[in-house]
Design an enzyme around this catalytic site. Structure first.
Site, mmCIF file in Angstrom:
data_model
loop_
_atom_site.group_PDB
_atom_site.id
_atom_site.type_symbol
_atom_site.label_atom_id
_atom_site.label_comp_id
_atom_site.label_asym_id
_atom_site.label_seq_id
_atom_site.Cartn_x
_atom_site.Cartn_y
_atom_site.Cartn_z
ATOM 1 N N GLN A 188 0.749 -1.134 -0.036
ATOM 2 C CA GLN A 188 -0.149 -0.013 0.025
ATOM 3 C C GLN A 188 0.917 1.225 0.071
ATOM 4 O O GLN A 188 0.312 2.457 -0.415
ATOM 5 C CB GLN A 188 -0.920 0.039 1.204
ATOM 6 N N CYS A 239 -5.227 0.652 3.530
ATOM 7 C CA CYS A 239 -5.115 -0.862 4.121
ATOM 8 C C CYS A 239 -6.463 -1.321 3.728
ATOM 9 O O CYS A 239 -6.727 -2.668 3.424
ATOM 10 C CB CYS A 239 -4.714 -1.020 5.267
ATOM 11 N N HIS A 251 -5.961 -0.968 11.459
ATOM 12 C CA HIS A 251 -5.478 -1.475 10.149
ATOM 13 C C HIS A 251 -6.165 -2.703 9.668
ATOM 14 O O HIS A 251 -6.695 -3.653 10.507
ATOM 15 C CB HIS A 251 -4.208 -2.116 10.677
#
Length: 332
Positions: free
Chosen positions: A106, A112, A248
């Site tokens: 990324q 993410c 995340h």
């Protein structure tokens, strides 16, 4: 003339040495932090290895490697009729074939969430089409620029866009590590996309997540990331030390009851972790890491078997026969 040449040579040598010294100081700083993490691992009896990874020294970019907004998933729970007996272990990378695409990067963008959901769609498609090992590469940039689910500043696990519109191949809009513009994507990309039939939420419990993983295939999920995680090399991760960096999104691809861990695909390239993957202890569902706080599953259209369930039947035809006999017994 000779003195002038010597002075020039000395100056050049000093200039060349300066960047090296700065690099050595940076490396020493990184190594010191890694030693602290290694000490915490030993002190707490954790079962993983810390070392220098491809993101260890890029501390200024750590905040950009996370990017999930922990908002409640706005979807009904997926159907969770539990199997009579869940397998003791499952890895969708090796279940009569590999149904997990390779980890990507990324880069300097909190996308993410886009990588997690795109990776989930890639696995869903490989399972549904029965194409293990096929190099399917869908466009995270379209997910980032066109879905409305987030930006480089963060996003949510919401798959409505994948149901209504879907994603084209990466070549339609290659990843640029920036928000970009949907207008930049290749004309007509909407005419050749991969889609899901529907989607729903999965509750944060070990049984629910394992059942959904077997039934539906790899699951986009979420966790909280701390500084020690940046130095993860191998083993079964559990939080040991360091400050919180943020939420995340990752892709859950397997589990192992004997080792008491999940198997997960990350989006920090293959130079991090176990070739871009990591294992994480079941116990981290109840720690500060809060693994699985938000999890979604992709479902096919009505009348179709869930992608994971169909693949499990293909892998073990006896399950199909057993299900048929169970149906016959129910008629009597």
């Amino acid at each position: 003339m000779k003195k002038i040449m010597n002075f020039a040579a000395l100056a050049a040598a000093l200039l060349a040495a300066a960047p090296v010294s700065a690099q050595q100081a940076l490396s020493a700083d990184v190594k010191e932090q890694i030693r602290d993490v290694q000490g915490a691992i030993k002190e707490k009896g954790a079962n993983w290895v810390a070392g220098e990874t491809n993101v260890s020294s890029d501390r200024a970019n750590w905040q950009n490697l996370v990017g999930l907004n922990f908002e409640p998933v706005e979807a009904e729970p997926v159907e969770m009729a539990e199997a009579a007996e869940l397998p003791a272990a499952l890895d969708w990378r090796d279940n009569k074939g590999n149904f997990v695409t390779k980890p990507k990067n990324q880069k300097n963008c909190g996308s993410c969430w886009a990588f997690s959901m795109t990776g989930g769609l890639e696995s869903y498609s490989l399972l549904r089409l029965n194409k293990p090992g096929y190099d399917l590469d869908l466009s995270e940039q379209v997910m980032l620029s066109c879905s409305g689910a987030g930006s480089c500043q963060g996003g949510r696990l919401t798959a409505t866009f994948l149901q209504r519109t879907g994603l084209p191949l990466d070549s339609a809009y290659p990843y640029v590590s920036a928000n970009g513009s949907c207008a930049t994507a290749a004309a007509g990309w909407q005419n050749s996309t991969y889609k899901i039939g529907a989607w729903g939420s999965v509750s944060q419990s070990l049984t629910s997540m394992k059942t959904a993983l077997v039934k539906y295939g790899p699951l986009p999920t979420a966790m909280m990331v701390y500084e020690d995680f940046m130095h993860y090399k191998s083993g079964v991760y559990s939080y040991t030390t360091g400050k919180k960096l943020g939420g995340h999104a990752v892709l859950l691809v397997g589990y192992n009851d004997e080792g008491q861990y999940f198997i997960v695909k990350n989006s920090w390239d293959t130079g991090w972790g176990e070739g871009g993957f990591f294992r994480i202890a079941y116990s981290e569902m109840e720690s500060d890491v809060n693994f699985g706080l938000s999890t979604i599953a992709y479902r096919p259209a009505k009348g179709e078997l869930p992608a994971g369930e169909a693949a499990m039947l293909r892998a073990d035809p006896w399950n199909r026969v057993a299900a048929m006999f169970e149906g016959i017994a129910a008629w009597n």
